[in-house]
Scaffold this motif. Structure first.
Motif, PDB file in Angstrom:
ATOM      1  N   ASN A 178       0.810  -1.215   0.000  1.00 15.40           N
ATOM      2  CA  ASN A 178       0.000   0.000   0.000  1.00 15.40           C
ATOM      3  C   ASN A 178       0.847   1.272   0.000  1.00 15.40           C
ATOM      4  N   ALA A 179       2.154   1.131  -0.190  1.00 14.59           N
ATOM      5  CA  ALA A 179       3.046   2.293  -0.089  1.00 14.59           C
ATOM      6  C   ALA A 179       3.283   2.983  -1.419  1.00 14.59           C
ATOM      7  N   GLY A 180       2.829   2.391  -2.518  1.00 13.19           N
ATOM      8  CA  GLY A 180       2.984   3.001  -3.828  1.00 13.19           C
ATOM      9  C   GLY A 180       4.288   2.684  -4.536  1.00 13.19           C
ATOM     10  N   VAL A 181       5.231   2.041  -3.849  1.00 10.06           N
ATOM     11  CA  VAL A 181       6.545   1.833  -4.469  1.00 10.06           C
ATOM     12  C   VAL A 181       6.566   0.675  -5.459  1.00 10.06           C
ATOM     13  N   LEU A 182       5.599  -0.222  -5.406  1.00  5.20           N
ATOM     14  CA  LEU A 182       5.590  -1.354  -6.327  1.00  5.20           C
ATOM     15  C   LEU A 182       5.052  -0.979  -7.711  1.00  5.20           C
ATOM     16  N   GLU A 183       4.426   0.172  -7.805  1.00  4.48           N
ATOM     17  CA  GLU A 183       3.744   0.527  -9.055  1.00  4.48           C
ATOM     18  C   GLU A 183       4.693   0.645 -10.236  1.00  4.48           C
ATOM     19  N   GLY A 184       5.941   1.017 -10.001  1.00  8.24           N
ATOM     20  CA  GLY A 184       6.882   1.163 -11.090  1.00  8.24           C
ATOM     21  C   GLY A 184       7.611  -0.111 -11.470  1.00  8.24           C
ATOM     22  N   PHE A 185       7.184  -1.232 -10.885  1.00  9.18           N
ATOM     23  CA  PHE A 185       7.873  -2.504 -11.106  1.00  9.18           C
ATOM     24  C   PHE A 185       6.854  -3.576 -11.470  1.00  9.18           C
ATOM     25  N   PRO A 186       6.436  -3.603 -12.728  1.00  8.85           N
ATOM     26  CA  PRO A 186       5.344  -4.492 -13.131  1.00  8.85           C
ATOM     27  C   PRO A 186       5.652  -5.978 -12.960  1.00  8.85           C
ATOM     28  N   LYS A 187       6.898  -6.383 -13.164  1.00  4.39           N
ATOM     29  CA  LYS A 187       7.227  -7.799 -13.014  1.00  4.39           C
ATOM     30  C   LYS A 187       7.206  -8.210 -11.548  1.00  4.39           C
ATOM     31  N   VAL A 188       7.677  -7.326 -10.675  1.00  6.17           N
ATOM     32  CA  VAL A 188       7.622  -7.610  -9.238  1.00  6.17           C
ATOM     33  C   VAL A 188       6.177  -7.668  -8.773  1.00  6.17           C
ATOM     34  N   SER A 189       5.372  -6.717  -9.231  1.00  4.39           N
ATOM     35  CA  SER A 189       3.960  -6.691  -8.842  1.00  4.39           C
ATOM     36  C   SER A 189       3.235  -7.944  -9.316  1.00  4.39           C
ATOM     37  N   ALA A 190       3.486  -8.342 -10.566  1.00  2.06           N
ATOM     38  CA  ALA A 190       2.841  -9.546 -11.099  1.00  2.06           C
ATOM     39  C   ALA A 190       3.307 -10.784 -10.350  1.00  2.06           C
ATOM     40  N   TYR A 191       4.570 -10.802  -9.978  1.00  2.00           N
ATOM     41  CA  TYR A 191       5.117 -11.923  -9.207  1.00  2.00           C
ATOM     42  C   TYR A 191       4.423 -12.029  -7.850  1.00  2.00           C
ATOM     43  N   ARG A 192       4.243 -10.902  -7.175  1.00  2.00           N
ATOM     44  CA  ARG A 192       3.567 -10.936  -5.870  1.00  2.00           C
ATOM     45  C   ARG A 192       2.148 -11.455  -6.014  1.00  2.00           C
ATOM     46  N   VAL A 193       1.433 -10.963  -7.019  1.00  2.00           N
ATOM     47  CA  VAL A 193       0.062 -11.426  -7.244  1.00  2.00           C
ATOM     48  C   VAL A 193       0.041 -12.916  -7.563  1.00  2.00           C
ATOM     49  N   ARG A 194       0.992 -13.368  -8.376  1.00  2.00           N
ATOM     50  CA  ARG A 194       1.069 -14.787  -8.738  1.00  2.00           C
ATOM     51  C   ARG A 194       1.258 -15.650  -7.488  1.00  2.00           C
ATOM     52  N   CYS A 195       2.139 -15.228  -6.610  1.00  2.00           N
ATOM     53  CA  CYS A 195       2.374 -15.988  -5.382  1.00  2.00           C
ATOM     54  C   CYS A 195       1.139 -15.971  -4.477  1.00  2.00           C
ATOM     55  N   GLU A 196       0.529 -14.795  -4.331  1.00  2.00           N
ATOM     56  CA  GLU A 196      -0.591 -14.660  -3.405  1.00  2.00           C
ATOM     57  C   GLU A 196      -1.884 -15.258  -3.956  1.00  2.00           C
ATOM     58  N   SER A 197      -1.875 -15.655  -5.219  1.00  2.21           N
ATOM     59  CA  SER A 197      -3.059 -16.299  -5.799  1.00  2.21           C
ATOM     60  C   SER A 197      -3.127 -17.791  -5.473  1.00  2.21           C
ATOM     61  N   ARG A 198      -2.096 -18.302  -4.857  1.00  2.00           N
ATOM     62  CA  ARG A 198      -2.070 -19.726  -4.544  1.00  2.00           C
ATOM     63  C   ARG A 198      -3.124 -20.069  -3.481  1.00  2.00           C
ATOM     64  N   PRO A 199      -3.856 -21.167  -3.651  1.00  4.22           N
ATOM     65  CA  PRO A 199      -4.898 -21.542  -2.689  1.00  4.22           C
ATOM     66  C   PRO A 199      -4.384 -21.657  -1.254  1.00  4.22           C
ATOM     67  N   ALA A 200      -3.159 -22.134  -1.076  1.00  2.00           N
ATOM     68  CA  ALA A 200      -2.620 -22.294   0.274  1.00  2.00           C
ATOM     69  C   ALA A 200      -2.504 -20.950   0.983  1.00  2.00           C
TER      70      ALA A 200
END
Length: 220
Positions: A178-200
């Motif tokens: 929520n700090a705004g710093v991830l917005e300039g890093f699309p691959k990092v942001s997509a990676y975080r979403v990919r990890c957090e989408s896991r059912p576990a």
């Protein structure tokens, strides 16, 4: 039966950022039977003699595996991976790379991100926070830029397989979601979403919110 000492009560400002989440996620990924001993942080339980005998730093998480007690979230994750032979490669070089990225997540990436998190959480109660924040943002952007370059076309930190290193890195990245710093890093942001989408991970958050008595979905 594995017992994880995690938070049962904790300051509301840090709900969703606590490090017991890392181990809880790994336990859910691995499907291991476990129970959670909810520690009451506001009442001072972490400073009690019984807890300090397990962890002299008065921190969670603590894992008790039938009498074998282990602390430090990265150490616990690596132990669980080695114990089960899962979430870590079988060959020496692959395991070394996972260990490398566990260290990188906590010593290189989390260092500025955790400071930025605390500045934002404390707000006006931190008299120097506003002055330090721009420097921390710049520091954070430097390490996030390095991570952006590393991820490139990789799905996860060590190739195509999700490992305990990704659990650590994803939870570190949550600290500034929520700090705004991830917005300039699309691959990092997509990676975080990919990890957090896991059912576990979703199961982990559901149980965590229920245990701490916070509204469902409030830690997403």
């Amino acid at each position: 039966m594995l017992t994880l000492y995690g938070f049962g009560r904790v300051n509301s400002k840090v709900v969703g950022f606590t490090r017991d989440l890392r181990v809880l996620w790994a336990l859910e990924e691995l499907g291991l039977p476990y129970q959670v001993h909810g520690v009451d942080h506001p009442s001072g339980e972490l400073r009690g003699d019984a807890f300090l005998r397990m962890n002299p730093f008065a921190q969670v998480p603590v894992l008790d595996d039938n009498g074998f007690v282990l602390t430090e979230s990265a150490a616990i994750l690596l132990y669980l991976a080695e114990k089960t032979g899962r979430l870590i490669p079988s060959e020496l070089e692959g395991r070394a790379q996972v260990t490398r990225w566990c260290f990188a997540a906590l010593s290189s990436v989390e260092l500025p991100l955790s400071q930025l998190l605390m500045v934002d959480l404390l707000g006006a109660s931190d008299p120097t926070g506003a002055q330090r924040r721009p420097g921390l943002v710049k520091y954070s952007e430097r390490v996030l830029g390095a991570l952006e370059d590393w991820l490139g076309s990789r799905a996860y930190l060590v190739g195509e397989a999700f490992t305990v290193a990704d659990i650590l890195m994803a939870t570190v990245l949550r600290e500034v979601r929520n700090a705004g710093v991830l917005e300039g890093f699309p691959k990092v942001s997509a990676y975080r979403v990919r990890c957090e989408s896991r059912p576990a991970w979703q199961r982990t958050l559901d149980a965590y919110e229920q245990r701490l008595g916070v509204p469902a979905g409030s830690t997403r």
